[in-house]
Design an enzyme around this catalytic site. Structure first.
Site, PDB file in Angstrom:
ATOM      1  N   LYS A  35     -12.544  -2.141   5.917  1.00  0.00           N
ATOM      2  CA  LYS A  35     -11.867  -3.144   6.736  1.00  0.00           C
ATOM      3  C   LYS A  35     -12.527  -3.221   8.115  1.00  0.00           C
ATOM      4  O   LYS A  35     -12.798  -4.296   8.608  1.00  0.00           O
ATOM      5  CB  LYS A  35     -10.381  -2.810   6.879  1.00  0.00           C
ATOM      6  CG  LYS A  35      -9.657  -2.517   5.574  1.00  0.00           C
ATOM      7  CD  LYS A  35      -9.382  -3.755   4.745  1.00  0.00           C
ATOM      8  CE  LYS A  35      -9.092  -3.465   3.282  1.00  0.00           C
ATOM      9  NZ  LYS A  35      -7.934  -2.665   2.980  1.00  0.00           N
TER      10      LYS A  35
ATOM     11  N   TRP B  45       0.821  -1.219   0.000  1.00  0.00           N
ATOM     12  CA  TRP B  45       0.000   0.000   0.000  1.00  0.00           C
ATOM     13  C   TRP B  45       0.849   1.260   0.000  1.00  0.00           C
ATOM     14  O   TRP B  45       0.452   2.267  -0.579  1.00  0.00           O
ATOM     15  CB  TRP B  45      -0.989  -0.006   1.171  1.00  0.00           C
ATOM     16  CG  TRP B  45      -1.912  -1.185   1.128  1.00  0.00           C
ATOM     17  CD1 TRP B  45      -2.048  -2.153   2.076  1.00  0.00           C
ATOM     18  CD2 TRP B  45      -2.817  -1.545   0.064  1.00  0.00           C
ATOM     19  NE1 TRP B  45      -2.980  -3.081   1.666  1.00  0.00           N
ATOM     20  CE2 TRP B  45      -3.458  -2.733   0.439  1.00  0.00           C
ATOM     21  CE3 TRP B  45      -3.125  -0.972  -1.172  1.00  0.00           C
ATOM     22  CZ2 TRP B  45      -4.408  -3.365  -0.363  1.00  0.00           C
ATOM     23  CZ3 TRP B  45      -4.072  -1.599  -1.982  1.00  0.00           C
ATOM     24  CH2 TRP B  45      -4.698  -2.786  -1.573  1.00  0.00           C
TER      25      TRP B  45
ATOM     26  N   ASP C 254      -2.113   6.468   6.408  1.00  0.00           N
ATOM     27  CA  ASP C 254      -3.161   5.567   5.916  1.00  0.00           C
ATOM     28  C   ASP C 254      -3.497   4.615   7.060  1.00  0.00           C
ATOM     29  O   ASP C 254      -2.663   3.810   7.469  1.00  0.00           O
ATOM     30  CB  ASP C 254      -2.619   4.805   4.689  1.00  0.00           C
ATOM     31  CG  ASP C 254      -3.561   3.714   4.185  1.00  0.00           C
ATOM     32  OD1 ASP C 254      -4.646   3.510   4.775  1.00  0.00           O
ATOM     33  OD2 ASP C 254      -3.197   3.052   3.184  1.00  0.00           O
TER      34      ASP C 254
END
Ligand SMILES: *Cc1c(COP(=O)(O)O)cnc(C)c1O
Length: 357
Positions: A190, A99, A166
């Site tokens: 999530k 990511w 993030d």
């Protein structure tokens, strides 16, 4: 048979949240209309949006000098929104996996990127520590929980430059000192909602630091100024997020969920460490509470497919590891009950007893 949902994302949500979401699709708030078929500008939906924003602030202890907005596009959209808004000349990134690599690639479209630290040398199995943070960068960027590799920052780092994080996969799973960050963002799918909405928490001073002229949807000010209502927001994911936040508050908030998450993860990591046939893949001090990665111990690799089959027969869902790590990954997000972790541990122990003399 009861299913134990260890999916990495989209992932498990509390039953009560799904029940309320199902009801709202048929009859929203007693209106006789579906949540999916009303204007986002009705007072009823505005109340949902305001509630979600207020609960986010309350649960995460977000100081008054931060704004919160919700926007479509997922975390990957924020990968380029952040540098578009804040990267004038150079930004620093800590590379901890897939990511951050993607975020770095996007940032390079807008300016210079200095990779300040990286754990790529050991397949991202740890969190880099003790690195110097340059002061000539517009911001430092980190990913606090690396969903694929199962590493997680355990402390909010002190940064002399604005810190952007993030937090897609560990938001509201543990206490965070929001005041250490300039921006916190993430996709909600999530720990909070179905796919389709991101949350962005931005410190007021950053709103004056936007470095270039941008399309309205990209500029953070647009969403702050219009209260997440510049365009049609992702109505359904925001509704579900609000229900999840209500659930989180009802069980005791972040302190209580953190206690539960530590208990769940501890149970599974202890089982991995006790086992002769499984081993963890991550440096112990950096182990994620959310995504627990393990592989077969050396010499037992050939048992992997049999364990996968056995686990499936016991109701375990979503425990296949990401292809970049292999083995297994049990995602233990907020809504996963302790009983599911206990069932997985029992399943691992039963398999080991049956297969190792
Ligand atoms: C899942 C995930 C993403 C990607 O999110 P999308 O909403 O699919 O763009 C980014 N960062 C982290 C840490 C993630 O877990």
């Amino acid at each position: 048979m009861k299913k134990h949902n260890f999916n990495a994302g989209p992932s498990i949500l509390p039953d009560v949240v799904l029940e309320n979401a199902a009801k709202a699709i048929l009859n929203f708030d007693g209106s006789g209309l579906s949540l999916l078929s009303i204007s986002h500008r009705t007072p009823e939906f505005e109340a949902v949006l305001n509630s979600a924003r207020n609960l986010f602030r309350e649960l995460l202890n977000i100081p008054d000098n931060y704004q919160i907005f919700f926007v479509g596009g997922g975390a990957s959209t924020q990968f380029f929104h952040m540098p578009a808004n804040f990267l004038g000349k150079k930004a620093g990134y800590v590379n901890t996996g897939v990511w951050t690599k993607k975020a770095i690639k996007e940032a390079k479209l807008f300016g210079e990127v200095e990779v300040v630290a990286s754990s790529e040398d050991k397949n991202f199995s740890y969190i880099p520590k003790g690195f110097d943070i340059p002061t000539d960068i517009d911001y430092l960027y980190i990913c606090t929980n690396n969903t694929i590799y199962g590493t997680e920052y355990k402390n909010d780092i002190d940064s002399p430059v604005p810190l952007i994080a993030d937090m897609s996969s560990d938001i509201l799973s543990r206490p965070v000192d929001v005041s250490k960050y300039a921006v916190i963002y993430g996709g909600a799918q999530k720990n909070l909602a179905p796919a389709g909405v991101s949350f962005v928490i931005v410190r007021d001073d950053m709103l004056q630091k936007v470095v270039r002229t941008l399309p309205a949807m990209v500029n953070v000010n647009t969403h702050v100024d219009n209260g997440s209502m510049y365009n049609t927001p992702p109505v359904f994911p925001i509704y579900v997020m609000n229900e999840t936040l209500k659930w989180l508050k009802s069980i005791g908030g972040v302190d209580e969920i953190y206690r539960r998450n530590v208990e769940k993860a501890g149970l599974l990591y202890d089982a991995i460490d006790r086992s002769k046939i499984f081993r963890g893949t991550v440096a112990k001090e950096d182990r994620s509470l959310m995504n627990i990665c393990f592989v077969m111990e050396e010499g037992y690799e050939e048992l992997a497919p049999a364990f996968m089959e056995f686990a499936k027969s016991k109701g375990m869902v979503g425990i296949k590891g990401h292809r970049l790590v292999g083995g297994f990954r049990a995602s233990c997000y907020n809504a996963l009950p302790l009983e599911s972790v206990q069932a997985l541990v029992a399943c691992m122990e039963e398999f080991e007893a049956a297969n190792v003399k």
